[in-house]
Design a protein around this motif. Structure first.
Motif, PDB file in Angstrom:
ATOM      1  N   UNK A  80       0.837  -1.203   0.000  1.00  0.00           N
ATOM      2  CA  UNK A  80       0.000   0.000   0.000  1.00  0.00           C
ATOM      3  C   UNK A  80       0.877   1.261   0.000  1.00  0.00           C
ATOM      4  N   UNK A  81       1.943   1.245   0.797  1.00  0.00           N
ATOM      5  CA  UNK A  81       2.859   2.395   0.852  1.00  0.00           C
ATOM      6  C   UNK A  81       3.526   2.635  -0.493  1.00  0.00           C
ATOM      7  N   UNK A  82       3.893   1.530  -1.170  1.00  0.00           N
ATOM      8  CA  UNK A  82       4.528   1.664  -2.482  1.00  0.00           C
ATOM      9  C   UNK A  82       3.575   2.348  -3.467  1.00  0.00           C
ATOM     10  N   UNK A  83       2.324   1.989  -3.419  1.00  0.00           N
ATOM     11  CA  UNK A  83       1.349   2.627  -4.307  1.00  0.00           C
ATOM     12  C   UNK A  83       1.218   4.115  -3.977  1.00  0.00           C
ATOM     13  N   UNK A  84       1.193   4.433  -2.666  1.00  0.00           N
ATOM     14  CA  UNK A  84       1.085   5.835  -2.274  1.00  0.00           C
ATOM     15  C   UNK A  84       2.318   6.634  -2.692  1.00  0.00           C
ATOM     16  N   UNK A  85       3.520   6.043  -2.470  1.00  0.00           N
ATOM     17  CA  UNK A  85       4.745   6.744  -2.851  1.00  0.00           C
ATOM     18  C   UNK A  85       4.829   6.933  -4.361  1.00  0.00           C
ATOM     19  N   UNK A  87       2.270   7.316  -6.374  1.00  0.00           N
ATOM     20  CA  UNK A  87       1.360   8.412  -6.720  1.00  0.00           C
ATOM     21  C   UNK A  87       1.991   9.760  -6.370  1.00  0.00           C
ATOM     22  N   UNK A  88       2.665   9.827  -5.206  1.00  0.00           N
ATOM     23  CA  UNK A  88       3.325  11.080  -4.817  1.00  0.00           C
ATOM     24  C   UNK A  88       4.453  11.433  -5.797  1.00  0.00           C
ATOM     25  N   UNK A  89       5.224  10.404  -6.252  1.00  0.00           N
ATOM     26  CA  UNK A  89       6.286  10.665  -7.209  1.00  0.00           C
ATOM     27  C   UNK A  89       5.720  11.176  -8.525  1.00  0.00           C
ATOM     28  N   UNK A  90       4.637  10.574  -8.998  1.00  0.00           N
ATOM     29  CA  UNK A  90       4.053  11.012 -10.268  1.00  0.00           C
ATOM     30  C   UNK A  90       3.580  12.463 -10.167  1.00  0.00           C
ATOM     31  N   UNK A  91       2.960  12.789  -9.077  1.00  0.00           N
ATOM     32  CA  UNK A  91       2.430  14.142  -8.922  1.00  0.00           C
ATOM     33  C   UNK A  91       3.558  15.175  -8.870  1.00  0.00           C
ATOM     34  N   UNK A  92       4.527  14.912  -7.991  1.00  0.00           N
ATOM     35  CA  UNK A  92       5.629  15.890  -7.856  1.00  0.00           C
ATOM     36  C   UNK A  92       6.525  15.902  -9.084  1.00  0.00           C
ATOM     37  N   UNK A  93       6.731  14.733  -9.715  1.00  0.00           N
ATOM     38  CA  UNK A  93       7.603  14.675 -10.884  1.00  0.00           C
ATOM     39  C   UNK A  93       7.020  15.411 -12.077  1.00  0.00           C
ATOM     40  N   UNK A  94       5.771  15.219 -12.375  1.00  0.00           N
ATOM     41  CA  UNK A  94       5.154  15.871 -13.528  1.00  0.00           C
ATOM     42  C   UNK A  94       5.029  17.378 -13.284  1.00  0.00           C
ATOM     43  N   UNK A  95       4.715  17.732 -12.035  1.00  0.00           N
ATOM     44  CA  UNK A  95       4.615  19.165 -11.744  1.00  0.00           C
ATOM     45  C   UNK A  95       5.978  19.858 -11.842  1.00  0.00           C
ATOM     46  N   UNK A 101      10.258  23.477 -10.896  1.00  0.00           N
ATOM     47  CA  UNK A 101      10.356  23.894  -9.481  1.00  0.00           C
ATOM     48  C   UNK A 101      11.286  22.922  -8.755  1.00  0.00           C
ATOM     49  N   UNK A 102      12.308  23.524  -8.083  1.00  0.00           N
ATOM     50  CA  UNK A 102      13.287  22.700  -7.370  1.00  0.00           C
ATOM     51  C   UNK A 102      12.662  22.013  -6.147  1.00  0.00           C
ATOM     52  N   UNK A 103      11.710  22.702  -5.506  1.00  0.00           N
ATOM     53  CA  UNK A 103      11.059  22.097  -4.322  1.00  0.00           C
ATOM     54  C   UNK A 103      10.295  20.845  -4.728  1.00  0.00           C
ATOM     55  N   UNK A 104       9.582  20.945  -5.831  1.00  0.00           N
ATOM     56  CA  UNK A 104       8.849  19.771  -6.308  1.00  0.00           C
ATOM     57  C   UNK A 104       9.814  18.647  -6.692  1.00  0.00           C
ATOM     58  N   UNK A 105      10.958  19.039  -7.274  1.00  0.00           N
ATOM     59  CA  UNK A 105      11.939  17.999  -7.613  1.00  0.00           C
ATOM     60  C   UNK A 105      12.473  17.319  -6.360  1.00  0.00           C
ATOM     61  N   UNK A 106      12.660  18.131  -5.285  1.00  0.00           N
ATOM     62  CA  UNK A 106      13.156  17.535  -4.035  1.00  0.00           C
ATOM     63  C   UNK A 106      12.114  16.575  -3.455  1.00  0.00           C
ATOM     64  N   UNK A 107      10.845  16.933  -3.541  1.00  0.00           N
ATOM     65  CA  UNK A 107       9.784  16.040  -3.058  1.00  0.00           C
ATOM     66  C   UNK A 107       9.765  14.730  -3.853  1.00  0.00           C
ATOM     67  N   UNK A 112      10.906   9.061  -4.050  1.00  0.00           N
ATOM     68  CA  UNK A 112      11.627   7.975  -4.731  1.00  0.00           C
ATOM     69  C   UNK A 112      12.452   7.165  -3.741  1.00  0.00           C
ATOM     70  N   UNK A 113      13.151   7.875  -2.817  1.00  0.00           N
ATOM     71  CA  UNK A 113      13.941   7.137  -1.809  1.00  0.00           C
ATOM     72  C   UNK A 113      13.039   6.278  -0.919  1.00  0.00           C
TER      73      UNK A 113
END
Length: 499
Positions: A80-85, A87-95, A101-107, A112-113
């Protein structure tokens, strides 16, 4: 019934010295109580070992169950955590591509880690390494799309969306593998539980069977000395005093065995004293009695001078009493000999009806002279007895019945059997036994009130010898109540079928 007998040879044996009563010596084995306690403790220890093993197995299974549940939670949570992470990577990566934005890249990098760590946890909990490598390869493609010139950012953002669709497919496969691992672990735990239950049941059954076998073995082993004690006491009751009593077993049983052997020696000593006393008394009485009979005979023959009628009558009375006294002494010797011989049985399998018929034939002249009918009937039973002594019993009873039966009557022997005993019934045609004589009919030298007329006076030991011989066989003889429908005495002999 007037058979001659000599005093037993044992009467001439030197006096036995039984000595003081033996003291118990318990140096070899524990007492019966100690051995019984040991047996109970051994069986209890066996059952306790099975119970402790069951407790340990239960604890181990509970630990495995907790580990399986923890692993299942970790796998499910990681998927479940992998699916959530993702989704978070897709959102921050595409944005970050669109907005640069460097902040979004850091997220994106942080997510990813976290996702990489989750994948590693999944691998540690049993996930196939190939799936993890496939996921990492897909992540490498996505990370490459994050770098490039600004004028290609929108194109790269569209490609990244497609790659994240591929990553989502891989995540779904990983979640399915995690679910499969959970089910496999649950199945393995169920199999272990069933196997443990089966082994525990086998152990309980085996321990119970072993406990029962041990209880039976200890019971038989500990009961065997008591059976020997019972046989030894029975032997003393049957006057078998020539068999030493030495019973192996617990210390207290050995002490009882020593006491019984001391009692056996004491009884032998008393028996020897009795036989010696009877022999000496009989000898001392027979010598002056013979001289008295000879003197009376000389008086009757007139050797010392002619006797007048009154003197001759006195001499005849003296002669009759000396003959009667000699008969009593010989009867006493016969009874003493019979009591001794009763202890020395020579048993063999003997059919009863032929034995009875042989005694009837041996006294044919006596019962035919009285005009009597004698018959033997019943079941064809064979038992292990001393045929000589049992023949004496039958002969004495028949002689007694002939003596008391009325002329023209019938004497009947009847043989019957049950599962445990054999019965010989004798019914004569006499007047029966007087009520006041019934309790004393088997006493030595006792003669009842109802004596037949014109018959030789009996000695009163025939039925006593019968009782001695029957008791030696482990049986009994009794005088049954008089039959109101017919005359005569009714004697019954009961013998055990197995000796």
């Amino acid at each position: 019934m007037s058979s001659t007998a000599h005093a037993p040879d044992s009467a001439a044996a030197p006096l036995l010295h039984a000595g003081p009563r033996p003291r118990g010596r318990s140096r070899a084995r524990g007492s019966f109580q100690q051995l019984l306690l040991f047996a109970f403790l051994l069986i209890t220890a066996l059952l306790l070992a099975v119970a402790l093993r069951a407790v340990f197995q239960y604890d181990e299974l509970m630990k495995q169950s907790r580990d399986t549940a923890r692993s299942a939670l970790q796998l499910s949570g990681a998927a479940q955590t992998l699916a959530e992470r993702s989704a978070a990577m897709e959102r921050s990566g595409r944005q970050s591509l669109v907005l640069n934005d460097a902040v979004l890249r850091r997220r994106f990098n942080e997510a990813s880690r976290d996702a990489q760590a989750v994948v590693q946890r999944l691998v540690d909990n049993g996930l196939l390494p190939q799936s993890a490598e496939l996921w990492r390869a897909q992540m490498a493609i996505i990370e490459e799309l994050l770098t490039g010139p600004a004028d290609t950012a929108l194109a790269r953002e569209g490609s990244m969306a497609m790659q994240f669709r591929e990553l989502e497919t891989i995540n779904t496969q990983i979640a399915q593998q995690a679910q499969f691992l959970i089910e496999a672990q649950n199945n393995a735990l169920s199999q272990r539980l069933e196997g443990a239950q089966r082994r525990l049941m086998q152990q309980v059954v085996a321990a119970s069977a072993l406990a029962v076998a041990m209880a039976l073995a200890f019971g038989i082993w500990l009961a065997r000395p008591f059976k020997r004690l019972e046989r030894a006491i029975h032997g003393l009751g049957e006057n078998r005093l020539d068999e030493p009593i030495d019973i192996r077993g617990p210390a207290d049983v050995r002490r009882v065995s020593q006491e019984l052997d001391w009692l056996r020696l004491r009884l032998m000593e008393l028996d020897a004293d009795k036989a010696r006393f009877l022999r000496h008394v009989s000898h001392e009485l027979k010598t002056p009695l013979a001289a008295l009979r000879e003197g009376v005979s000389l008086l009757e023959e007139g050797v010392t001078g002619a006797l007048n009628p009154a003197q001759r009558e006195v001499a005849q009375i003296l002669q009759q009493n000396t003959v009667a006294l000699q008969s009593q002494i010989e009867a006493l010797l016969r009874f003493n000999a019979a009591a001794f011989e009763a202890r020395q049985l020579q048993r063999e399998r003997t059919p009863l009806l032929p034995l009875i018929e042989s005694q009837i034939e041996a006294q044919r002249l006596q019962w035919q002279a009285q005009g009597l009918q004698v018959r033997a009937e019943g079941e064809p039973v064979a038992v292990h007895v001393d045929p000589t002594k049992l023949g004496t019993v039958i002969g004495n009873l028949l002689s007694n019945a002939i003596r008391f039966s009325a002329r023209g009557g019938t004497i009947a022997f009847t043989v019957s059997a049950t599962a445990d005993t054999v019965c010989i019934d004798l019914q004569d045609a006499g007047p029966g036994v007087a009520p006041e004589d019934r309790e004393r009919v088997f006493e030595p030298f006792y003669r009842g009130e109802r004596q037949p007329e014109h018959a030789v006076k009996g000695t009163g030991i025939g039925l006593s010898i019968v009782q001695e011989y029957i008791a030696a066989h482990g049986g009994r003889i009794e005088l049954l109540p008089n039959d109101p429908n017919g005359p005569g005495a009714h004697f019954r002999i009961e013998l055990p079928r197995s000796s």
